[in-house]
Design a protein around this motif. Structure first.
Motif, short mmCIF file in Angstrom:
data_model
loop_
_atom_site.label_atom_id
_atom_site.label_comp_id
_atom_site.label_asym_id
_atom_site.label_seq_id
_atom_site.Cartn_x
_atom_site.Cartn_y
_atom_site.Cartn_z
N GLN B 37 -0.19 -4.45 -3.51
CA GLN B 37 -0.45 -3.14 -2.91
C GLN B 37 -1.67 -2.53 -3.58
O GLN B 37 -1.66 -2.27 -4.78
CB GLN B 37 0.76 -2.21 -3.05
CG GLN B 37 0.57 -0.90 -2.28
CD GLN B 37 1.83 -0.07 -2.23
OE1 GLN B 37 2.48 0.17 -3.24
NE2 GLN B 37 2.19 0.37 -1.04
N LYS B 40 -5.06 2.08 -1.82
CA LYS B 40 -4.85 2.80 -0.56
C LYS B 40 -3.46 2.55 0.01
O LYS B 40 -3.18 2.87 1.16
CB LYS B 40 -5.92 2.40 0.47
CG LYS B 40 -7.34 2.79 0.06
CD LYS B 40 -8.33 2.41 1.14
CE LYS B 40 -9.74 2.87 0.79
NZ LYS B 40 -10.33 2.13 -0.34
N LYS B 41 -2.61 1.93 -0.80
CA LYS B 41 -1.20 1.67 -0.43
C LYS B 41 -1.02 0.54 0.56
O LYS B 41 0.09 0.34 1.06
CB LYS B 41 -0.51 2.94 0.13
CG LYS B 41 -0.45 4.08 -0.85
CD LYS B 41 0.49 3.75 -1.98
CE LYS B 41 0.73 4.96 -2.86
NZ LYS B 41 1.59 4.61 -4.02
N PHE B 42 -2.10 -0.20 0.86
CA PHE B 42 -1.96 -1.29 1.80
C PHE B 42 -1.21 -2.45 1.16
O PHE B 42 -1.56 -2.87 0.06
CB PHE B 42 -3.33 -1.75 2.30
CG PHE B 42 -3.26 -2.82 3.35
CD1 PHE B 42 -3.84 -4.05 3.14
CD2 PHE B 42 -2.60 -2.59 4.54
CE1 PHE B 42 -3.77 -5.05 4.10
CE2 PHE B 42 -2.52 -3.57 5.51
CZ PHE B 42 -3.11 -4.81 5.29
N LEU B 43 -0.19 -2.94 1.85
CA LEU B 43 0.67 -4.03 1.35
C LEU B 43 0.25 -5.34 2.00
O LEU B 43 0.31 -5.47 3.22
CB LEU B 43 2.12 -3.77 1.73
CG LEU B 43 2.98 -2.99 0.77
CD1 LEU B 43 4.24 -2.53 1.47
CD2 LEU B 43 3.34 -3.83 -0.45
#
Lengths: 114, 112
Positions: B37, B40-43
């Motif tokens: 992650q 930018k919190k993208f998983l």
């Protein structure tokens, strides 16, 4: 293709109001979808799921809607509470090179205003 | 009695070092994963193992080497750490690749 996180959208709602969080998924062949909630400093937690043979599924205070025509998923939270403040992700279970994996959406931050 | 547990919670290290993150699940699941992650919190999925066999490797640099000694454990070893490796790494498991994921609480890696 896979989603690319350019920024984290934020939804601000008043406590007690309903929240609607939207998600566009990428693969029209995906047949299983999940919404996750991630609180600060924690891992994503399962909220609700839906399979592609359904359009709507309800849980406790949450409803997921699936529109396969436009590849759109939404999460509705009724009577939003301060404890609902978190980042919400949709995930699609999709087939890739003979196996299945989850692709996550970019996420939406929900802020509940007192 | 945590279902998916990973250690350490925080990892601060210098560029060029080698480090490992450990993960264990007590759910009896067949499939385990590593996700990254970013800020930018993208998983994003990195690896997936099913019954100790690698089934997904998402074009991750070969400095990252997962190891599954048994189906309850999936460790991640990272060689020659770079600044860009700074992120939160999540371990997850599921009964099968078609069922919901259960996540650990994450390891925040900071490379200085």
């Amino acid at each position: 293709g896979e989603s690319v996180g350019l920024h984290l959208p934020t939804l601000s709602v008043q406590e007690g109001d309903n929240s609607i969080i939207n998600c566009a998924y990428s693969n029209s062949a995906s047949d299983y979808f999940i919404w996750y909630k991630q609180e600060s400093g924690k891992g994503p937690q399962f909220i609700i799921d839906i399979r592609s043979n359904m359009d709507k599924r309800q849980g406790q205070r949450v409803t997921v809607l699936l529109n396969k025509t436009v590849k759109h998923l939404s999460l509705q939270i009724a009577a939003t509470q301060p404890g609902d403040s978190a980042v919400y992700f949709c995930a699609e279970n999709t087939q890739d090179s003979g196996t299945y994996k989850y692709i996550f959406g970019t996420g939406t931050r929900l802020k509940v205003l007192a | 009695d945590t279902a998916v547990s990973q250690t350490p919670k925080y990892l601060v290290t210098q560029m060029g070092n080698d480090k490992s993150i450990k993960c264990e699940q007590n759910l009896g699941h067949d499939t385990m994963y590593w996700y990254k992650q970013d800020s930018k919190k993208f998983l994003k999925i990195m690896f997936s193992y099913n019954n100790k066999e690698l089934i997904i490797n998402e074009t991750v640099p070969n400095r990252f080497s997962p190891k599954s000694p048994d189906k309850a454990h999936l460790n991640l070893h990272i060689n020659s750490l770079e600044l860009g490796d700074s992120a939160v790494y999540f371990c997850a498991s599921s009964r099968t690749t078609r069922e919901k994921l259960f996540f650990g609480s994450g390891t925040q890696l900071s490379v200085l």
